[in-house]
Write an enzyme that holds these catalytic residues in place. Structure first.
Site, short mmCIF file in Angstrom:
data_model
loop_
_atom_site.label_atom_id
_atom_site.label_comp_id
_atom_site.label_asym_id
_atom_site.label_seq_id
_atom_site.Cartn_x
_atom_site.Cartn_y
_atom_site.Cartn_z
N GLU A 222 8.47 10.53 5.87
CA GLU A 222 8.55 11.32 7.11
C GLU A 222 8.23 12.80 6.87
OE1 GLU A 222 11.13 10.22 5.44
OE2 GLU A 222 12.82 11.62 5.52
N CYS B 54 15.64 6.76 1.33
CA CYS B 54 16.51 7.55 0.46
C CYS B 54 17.96 7.06 0.57
CB CYS B 54 16.34 9.03 0.80
SG CYS B 54 17.01 10.13 -0.46
N HIS C 60 10.32 10.22 0.71
CA HIS C 60 10.39 10.52 2.15
C HIS C 60 9.01 10.54 2.81
CE1 HIS C 60 14.64 11.65 2.24
NE2 HIS C 60 14.44 12.05 1.00
#
Lengths: 233, 79
Positions: free
Chosen positions: A207, A88, A205
């Protein structure tokens, strides 16, 4: 895998990133580094630039972060062959720092996009993707206003010809129609690699999806790939 | 010495902001507005007193930070 996560003023995804790295690295916590640090700790395998914002994203997203003391150290680390992941705002910063080609423009819709998307893995022989299959589709969360990947046609052709497009926006079936490309990125590009395959920038993302109790583990293979590649190193 | 740096999206680079402004002008009843492009202006107050040197310094700043050559072009003028 000895990893470090860089925190800029405005970064807000560093804790999720650290948890994902810790989970993949068998419980080993990454070091947290501050943007004003001019040096990286010795013996690092991986530096991660997480998402959020940086320095108010003044001028352009990532433009100020790219000039910070820590980024001089990260550039030198990458030039020595170190592994770097930018997610990002981290992807924007890597482009602004010249570690990856291209730039991220305002989303074509002009809207901030906060939603899930799917990405297709274009190659599985990199330190970031070895635990995926080529062509595998996985889900990740988008949360960005400026994720519209742009480069001139010559650069895009070179990226394609040399296999440096790591991830593409796709539908769950693995096709890449314009509807799957919500931010308007050139050729549905969601993730770009450096020529030595050791720097990856990705807009959504991964994660977010690393815990079976919280929204599944679609993104976990990315972190497990890094842990597997960098364990041997 | 005051120097003005104008940064514009390059031709061919999507400028959704310009497009949105164009649409808004249309809805206000302004007819005949073609393409709208939105950029930014950065004014610098430099210690340098020689116009040529000031311009050269500002161009270097634009290349290294103020504009991103991938997506933007710039113009430097002595204000």
């Amino acid at each position: 895998m000895r990893a470090a996560v860089v925190v800029f003023p405005g970064t807000n995804r560093e804790r999720d990133m650290a948890l994902a790295l810790k989970r993949a690295a068998g419980g080993r916590k990454p070091a947290m580094l501050w943007h004003g640090d001019a040096e990286l700790p010795a013996g690092l395998d991986l530096v991660v630039l997480p998402g959020g914002f940086s320095y108010g994203d003044y001028l352009r997203c990532g433009a100020m972060a790219a000039q910070s003391p820590i980024m001089r150290a990260v550039k030198a680390f990458a030039e020595r062959g170190g592994h770097v992941l930018g997610v990002c705002n981290g992807f924007q910063t890597l482009c602004e720092a010249g570690l990856l080609p291209g730039a991220l423009l305002r989303n074509a819709s002009l809207r901030f996009l906060s939603m899930d998307c799917h990405m297709r893995v274009e190659r599985a022989d990199t330190p970031f993707t070895s635990r995926f299959q080529r062509g595998q589709v996985f889900r990740a969360t988008m949360a960005h206003g400026d994720g519209n990947y742009f480069a001139d046609d010559g650069t895009l052709d070179r990226l394609e010809d040399t296999g440096l497009v790591a991830l593409r926006y796709a539908n769950p079936q693995g096709e890449t129609p314009p509807e799957a490309n919500r931010n308007g990125s050139a050729r549905n590009i969601a993730g770009v690699l450096s020529p030595n395959l050791r720097v990856l920038g990705v807009m959504p993302h991964p994660e977010n999806q690393v815990d079976p109790m919280i929204d599944g583990t679609d993104g976990l293979p990315l972190f497990e790939s890094m842990a597997a590649s960098l364990k041997a190193a | 010495m005051k120097v003005r740096v104008t940064v514009m999206p390059k031709n061919g680079v999507l400028d959704p902001q310009g497009k949105a402004i164009g649409h808004a002008l249309g809805s206000l009843g302004f007819d005949g507005v073609g393409e709208v492009r939105a950029g930014k202006v950065i004014e610098l107050d430099l210690a340098e007193t020689d116009p040529q040197a000031a311009k050269a310094a500002a161009e270097d700043m634009a290349r290294r930070l103020l504009a991103n050559a991938v997506i933007e072009s710039f113009r430097v003028e002595i204000a």
